[in-house]
Design an enzyme around this catalytic site. Structure first.
Site, PDB file in Angstrom:
ATOM      1  N   ASP A 147      -0.789   4.982   2.990  1.00 37.99           N
ATOM      2  CA  ASP A 147      -0.467   3.599   3.345  1.00 37.99           C
ATOM      3  C   ASP A 147       0.256   3.611   4.684  1.00 37.99           C
ATOM      4  O   ASP A 147       1.219   4.373   4.865  1.00 37.99           O
ATOM      5  CB  ASP A 147       0.430   3.018   2.248  1.00 37.99           C
ATOM      6  CG  ASP A 147       0.802   1.563   2.462  1.00 37.99           C
ATOM      7  OD1 ASP A 147       0.475   0.987   3.515  1.00 37.99           O
ATOM      8  OD2 ASP A 147       1.455   0.987   1.562  1.00 37.99           O
ATOM      9  N   HIS A 180      -2.387   1.312  -0.251  1.00 39.47           N
ATOM     10  CA  HIS A 180      -1.778  -0.016  -0.339  1.00 39.47           C
ATOM     11  C   HIS A 180      -2.551  -0.869  -1.347  1.00 39.47           C
ATOM     12  O   HIS A 180      -3.769  -0.771  -1.444  1.00 39.47           O
ATOM     13  CB  HIS A 180      -1.833  -0.661   1.051  1.00 39.47           C
ATOM     14  CG  HIS A 180      -0.882  -1.796   1.235  1.00 39.47           C
ATOM     15  ND1 HIS A 180       0.461  -1.604   1.467  1.00 39.47           N
ATOM     16  CD2 HIS A 180      -1.081  -3.137   1.258  1.00 39.47           C
ATOM     17  CE1 HIS A 180       1.045  -2.784   1.621  1.00 39.47           C
ATOM     18  NE2 HIS A 180       0.131  -3.734   1.485  1.00 39.47           N
ATOM     19  N   SER A 185       4.389  -5.634  -0.576  1.00 41.72           N
ATOM     20  CA  SER A 185       3.936  -5.734   0.813  1.00 41.72           C
ATOM     21  C   SER A 185       4.805  -6.750   1.561  1.00 41.72           C
ATOM     22  O   SER A 185       6.023  -6.577   1.613  1.00 41.72           O
ATOM     23  CB  SER A 185       2.449  -6.086   0.833  1.00 41.72           C
ATOM     24  OG  SER A 185       1.875  -5.857   2.093  1.00 41.72           O
TER      25      SER A 185
END
Length: 324
Positions: A265, A295, A172
């Site tokens: 995501d 995610h 991320s």
């Protein structure tokens, strides 16, 4: 409570992923973007490893610290298997940069993930506690990440770092940072063997189709992304490539890359775009896209078989790059 079962993406999720989302809904926790950063950090710490598998029994770790360019102390946690790396027993080394929107997360929230990488690869994994926003806004996280990589390359021999076999990885926001420092390493003439980017952010703005498609989740939502970025960066800086590496003038010459993406995501399109651009600029790249998951799926190994599959793909890639 929002009825997510009415969302167009709901049937796309695997059954275990739907069960996780239902569980999150039933828990009824306040969304992070409605909290203070300090409250959000505590909430993330409490929940970040609930769905993780157990730490591999053969993994050892220790704490250490380095000094950043401004004199700040940056905590790090080193993971390894077998004999402790030292100046004589050097290991290929992976610098890991945790996710959390540059605002939450830390060594503790990604503890098992880093331990599993060490167990799966035989490399030493070094997890960095870079400084978080809003107390430390852009580009502090970039500076801390680069300072850590430079320290490992130039002074890490005493920790058992094999300077000739270095790699970076992150998930991320940490994936963004890993992509950025990989480009900085190229520009500085520091040879990296690999970069592993796990559902990274690469764009300046939330304007891809997947951002619209998954604006209401699952897991990562438009209000949460907007809140993270408001904590981290001024609007005028959003097109700085150190925030949005897809805007870098060139990606040519960067380390071989693995991108690990989740289908459901908001960040999936910019991950694919980054892989495509790396490939177009002759950087060796592998893309692993996991269907029906969201995610953060890599840290949900108790419930999602895709987490184990992704860990194996990461291990195979890193061993191929580092163990030669």
């Amino acid at each position: 409570m929002t009825d997510l079962t009415q969302e167009a993406w709901w049937p796309t999720l695997t059954a275990p992923m739907r069960a996780i989302i239902n569980g999150m809904q039933r828990a009824g926790h306040a969304p992070f973007h409605t909290l203070t950063p300090q409250q959000a950090r505590l909430g993330y710490q409490l929940g970040a490893q609930v769905l993780e598998v157990d730490m591999p029994a053969n993994v050892a770790h220790r704490e250490d610290v380095i000094t950043a360019r401004d004199g700040a102390f940056l905590p790090m946690r080193l993971y390894w298997t077998g004999n402790q790396p030292d100046e004589v027993q050097q290991r290929p080394t992976l610098l890991y940069l945790h996710g959390g929107g540059f605002t939450i997360g830390g060594i503790g929230t990604h503890d098992v993930l880093c331990g599993r990488m060490a167990a799966n690869t035989g490399a030493m994994v070094v997890s960095l506690d870079y400084r978080l926003a809003p107390e430390y806004r852009f580009p502090t996280a970039v500076h801390d990440s680069w300072d850590a990589l430079l320290w490992l390359a130039n002074q890490g021999v005493g920790w058992g770092v094999d300077r000739s076999r270095l790699a970076v990885a992150g998930d991320s926001a940490g994936g963004t940072l890993a992509a950025v420092v990989a480009l900085m390493a190229r520009d500085a003439g520091l040879h990296l063997r690999a970069q592993c980017l796990i559902y990274p952010g690469t764009c300046a703005h939330q304007d891809t189709p997947s951002h619209a498609r998954f604006a209401r989740g699952p897991v990562l939502t438009e209000p949460l992304i907007t809140w993270f970025f408001a904590q981290y960066i001024d609007r005028k800086d959003r097109e700085d490539w150190r925030f949005a590496p897809l805007l870098a003038p060139t990606l040519e010459g960067a380390a071989p890359a693995l991108l690990v993406l989740a289908e459901c995501d908001p960040l999936v399109d910019e991950g694919v775009a980054y892989a495509d651009r790396l490939r177009m600029e002759r950087v060796p790249v592998a893309l692993e896209l996991y269907r029906g998951v969201a995610h953060e799926f890599l840290k949900m190994g108790r419930a999602l078989p895709e987490a184990a599959q992704a860990h194996q793909a990461i291990a195979d890639f890193l061993k191929a790059q580092l163990m030669v």
